[in-house]
Design a protein around this motif. Sequence first.
Motif, PDB file in Angstrom:
ATOM      1  N   LEU A 265       0.763  -1.306  -0.133  1.00  0.00           N
ATOM      2  CA  LEU A 265      -0.222   0.284  -0.145  1.00  0.00           C
ATOM      3  C   LEU A 265       0.859   0.871   0.048  1.00  0.00           C
ATOM      4  O   LEU A 265      -0.216   2.416  -0.777  1.00  0.00           O
ATOM      5  CB  LEU A 265      -0.872  -0.511   1.378  1.00  0.00           C
ATOM      6  CG  LEU A 265      -1.431   1.462   1.327  1.00  0.00           C
ATOM      7  CD1 LEU A 265      -2.678   1.727   0.670  1.00  0.00           C
ATOM      8  CD2 LEU A 265      -2.490   1.094   2.851  1.00  0.00           C
ATOM      9  N   THR A 269       0.389   3.889  -3.154  1.00  0.00           N
ATOM     10  CA  THR A 269       0.687   5.426  -2.287  1.00  0.00           C
ATOM     11  C   THR A 269       1.448   6.227  -2.057  1.00  0.00           C
ATOM     12  O   THR A 269       1.076   7.382  -3.294  1.00  0.00           O
ATOM     13  CB  THR A 269       0.004   5.431  -1.128  1.00  0.00           C
ATOM     14  OG1 THR A 269      -0.724   4.405  -0.500  1.00  0.00           O
ATOM     15  CG2 THR A 269      -0.038   6.517  -0.219  1.00  0.00           C
ATOM     16  N   THR A 529      -3.904   1.890  -5.933  1.00  0.00           N
ATOM     17  CA  THR A 529      -3.548   2.474  -3.868  1.00  0.00           C
ATOM     18  C   THR A 529      -5.222   1.887  -4.126  1.00  0.00           C
ATOM     19  O   THR A 529      -5.042   1.221  -2.716  1.00  0.00           O
ATOM     20  CB  THR A 529      -3.958   3.662  -3.898  1.00  0.00           C
ATOM     21  OG1 THR A 529      -2.595   4.131  -4.852  1.00  0.00           O
ATOM     22  CG2 THR A 529      -3.867   3.578  -2.258  1.00  0.00           C
ATOM     23  N   ASP A 532      -4.697  -2.118  -3.403  1.00  0.00           N
ATOM     24  CA  ASP A 532      -4.027  -2.850  -2.372  1.00  0.00           C
ATOM     25  C   ASP A 532      -3.942  -2.215  -0.379  1.00  0.00           C
ATOM     26  O   ASP A 532      -3.694  -2.980   0.670  1.00  0.00           O
ATOM     27  CB  ASP A 532      -2.203  -1.665  -2.377  1.00  0.00           C
ATOM     28  CG  ASP A 532      -1.236  -2.532  -3.741  1.00  0.00           C
ATOM     29  OD1 ASP A 532      -1.846  -3.518  -3.581  1.00  0.00           O
ATOM     30  OD2 ASP A 532      -0.275  -1.663  -3.590  1.00  0.00           O
ATOM     31  N   GLN A 533      -4.874  -1.039  -0.578  1.00  0.00           N
ATOM     32  CA  GLN A 533      -5.783  -0.522   0.715  1.00  0.00           C
ATOM     33  C   GLN A 533      -6.901  -1.209   1.397  1.00  0.00           C
ATOM     34  O   GLN A 533      -6.737  -2.026   2.309  1.00  0.00           O
ATOM     35  CB  GLN A 533      -6.533   1.086   0.351  1.00  0.00           C
ATOM     36  CG  GLN A 533      -7.214   1.124   1.884  1.00  0.00           C
ATOM     37  CD  GLN A 533      -5.845   1.865   2.859  1.00  0.00           C
ATOM     38  OE1 GLN A 533      -5.529   2.223   2.958  1.00  0.00           O
ATOM     39  NE2 GLN A 533      -6.632   0.833   3.394  1.00  0.00           N
TER      40      GLN A 533
END
Length: 802
Positions: A265, A269, A529, A532-533
């Motif tokens: 993440l 990010t 992103t 991955d969160q």
Amino acid sequence: MKDYELDEQAIDNNGVYSNVADGDGDIANEDTSSESIIGEGDILEDSSNKDLIDEDKIYEKMIGEDLIGEYNIHDDMLSDELVEDAFEDGKSNGLKISPKAFLIKCGNGIKSHKKMVFAAIAVCLAGAVGVSALSFAKAKGEEVEAVPAATEQIIKQDLSKSIAVNGTIASSASYSLSSEVTDVTVSELNVSVGDRVKAGDVIAVLDTTSLEKSLEIANKNLETTKEKNELDVDASKRSYSNATESASTQNERAKDDVDKAQDELNKSTNDMNTASKDVDTTKADYQSKDAAVTSAKDDVTNATNNANSKSDAATKTQKEYDNAVSALSDAQAQLDTAKANAQTAIDAAKTKVDTAQAAYDTAISDKNTAQSTYDTAKSAYDTAAAELEDLRSQKDSENPPEDIDTQISNKESDVATKKADMDTAKQTLDDKTSAYDTASSTLDSAKTELSNAQNSQELKDAQAKYDAALEAKNKAEQANDTAQTDSKNAQRDLESKQSALTEAQTAQSEAKSKQSEAQSKYDTAKSQTKTDQESLDKAKENQEDTKRSSDKSVADSADSVTSSKLSAESSLLSAQQEVDKITAQIEKATITAPFDGVITVLDVKKGDTYKGGELALLQDDSGYKVSATVDQYDISDIYEGMKVTIKTDTTGDELMDGILTFVSPVPKATTASSSTNESAGASASTDYPIEVTITNPSDRLRIGMTAKLTIIQQEVTDALTVSESSVQLDDNGQPYVEVVTGTDADGNMTTQNISVSYGLKTDYYVQIIGDGISEGMEVKMPDLMTDTDSNEDAGDYTEGMY
């Protein structure tokens, strides 16, 4: 009551003892023929004669036994205290008091039920024995005349108002020595009553044998408790350590999963953030370039307007400069003409001054010559006149020269000649002085004319006009130079602003292209992103479940450790408290002095079984205080900080100083026993306890002595005072004194009333304040008897005397 007759020579017009000492008759006799009450000699001549005023004589029954006792009245013994004591019980108690002082004291403030008694005594003393006979004659119904008015002087003195109380000397501090240890034997006693001890000295020691045995048992119990507590705590700690290690392993595995998801993440990010920053940067750059184009356009417009404005200003200042140069040329021509005119006037005036100065110098020389001639003539005349007077004096002497008349005649002729010479010289001096004054006036006038020419107004005006034109020309020239420079600078600035606008428009186009490219990269990174969160959120949920389970296991083990520690501390504290308690009791078995002082009470002896309470009383005798009480009538008039004087029987007349350091807000409690039982209870009291700290105690003081305190309420220095009875009230109730101003043609006293106001009042004197009064003035005292009433009135006069 015995009758008394008045010797007609006993009292003169002033009411004093005029014929007392002639010895040819008694002043007052019992039944007109008894033995002498006051015999030969002045009344106060021999104050040591105890029979001068005998207790069997004047006023034996009239005002109480021994009011004037067997001792003589004498000035030396007069004091406020003695007079106060004298009238406390209606007796003099053998006091010695002078007639005048007694009259003043009696007339001031002592006006209760004995007022008439004191008045009678005062009159008796002021007018010797005559007034007593007067009062007795009145009591029999005979007509009498008023007693001649008595007077007193206004005295300047220091006054003080005070309260007198009795008290007891006490130490500055006391401490009751005792111990918490009871039912033990007093094994040591190192002091006796009256011994002086130092702080820390051992006063007594109590037997501690049983306490020491108890302490030994308590210490053993304390050691056993410590060992058991250590075993219990070690076991609970081992259980806690196992739970902690298991929880740590499970938590580490869950944490690794979270960390991996977090790394992914973070990467996506960071990519998104970088792209976002690029978008923001390119957008800001484009906005900046766009703003720069707008600003450059505004700069070109402003520069164009400024260039046009500066060009117009340069044209205007050039015209103003040309006008100023023309005006300066005109002013120069006017100034040259004025200077020529002024110089002509100055030359003419200088000629007049030179002529007048020559005439002035001649006149002053003539005047000085005439003055010298006159001075010489006058000196010769004065010398001749003096010589003539000398000759005339010789003629009047006992042996004049034979040719004195010839000498006088010759000298008179010489004086006349010199007088004529002097008058002629004086006339010449006056003429020359007049000529001098005229020449001086002419010179002053010529100098004024020259000064006016030198300060020609025409020249001043022309010079001022020229200076103003020159200043205007310089300013116009400076303004024109500045305006021409500003116009050229404004044109160059316009050309620069036009070039900057072209460059800004090129940069704006490049920035727009970069902004579009950055936005495309940001949209791609934002999508990764989000994916991955979601993975990280799942890993965190698993970590929280694992941690919740392991934390509970560790917390249960930690609670077990805490419980075992608390139990150990409680049991150890209980055992330690028992040791400390017994140790403290052993320490308290030794009683020491807390400060230096004297043992005044000792309630035990060696070998006694101490049951508690006071062993001994220690008092600090390095300083003293006085304990006393003040009744409810005076307590509101005193406060802490007042000055106090202290006297005791042992210190005699020595006065000690003190400060009132305590005034109780409530009266002290008293106890009263019932007539039917032995119980006692508190009852009301009107006496308030006070304490006075002695600032300069005498070496002769001892605790428990009786002391007399004088509390100073108020003091006044250099006060004008009279007895209170000499202050009268007018019809409006305003106080005044009747001041003696002299005597009239018949020898009667003349007076004047002067209004006053009261200052400090004491038992005998009152301070008076008012315009027109001064020290030494005689003040008339109010008449005591002013009529010839009947025997009934005389009875009233003595009413209430007993």
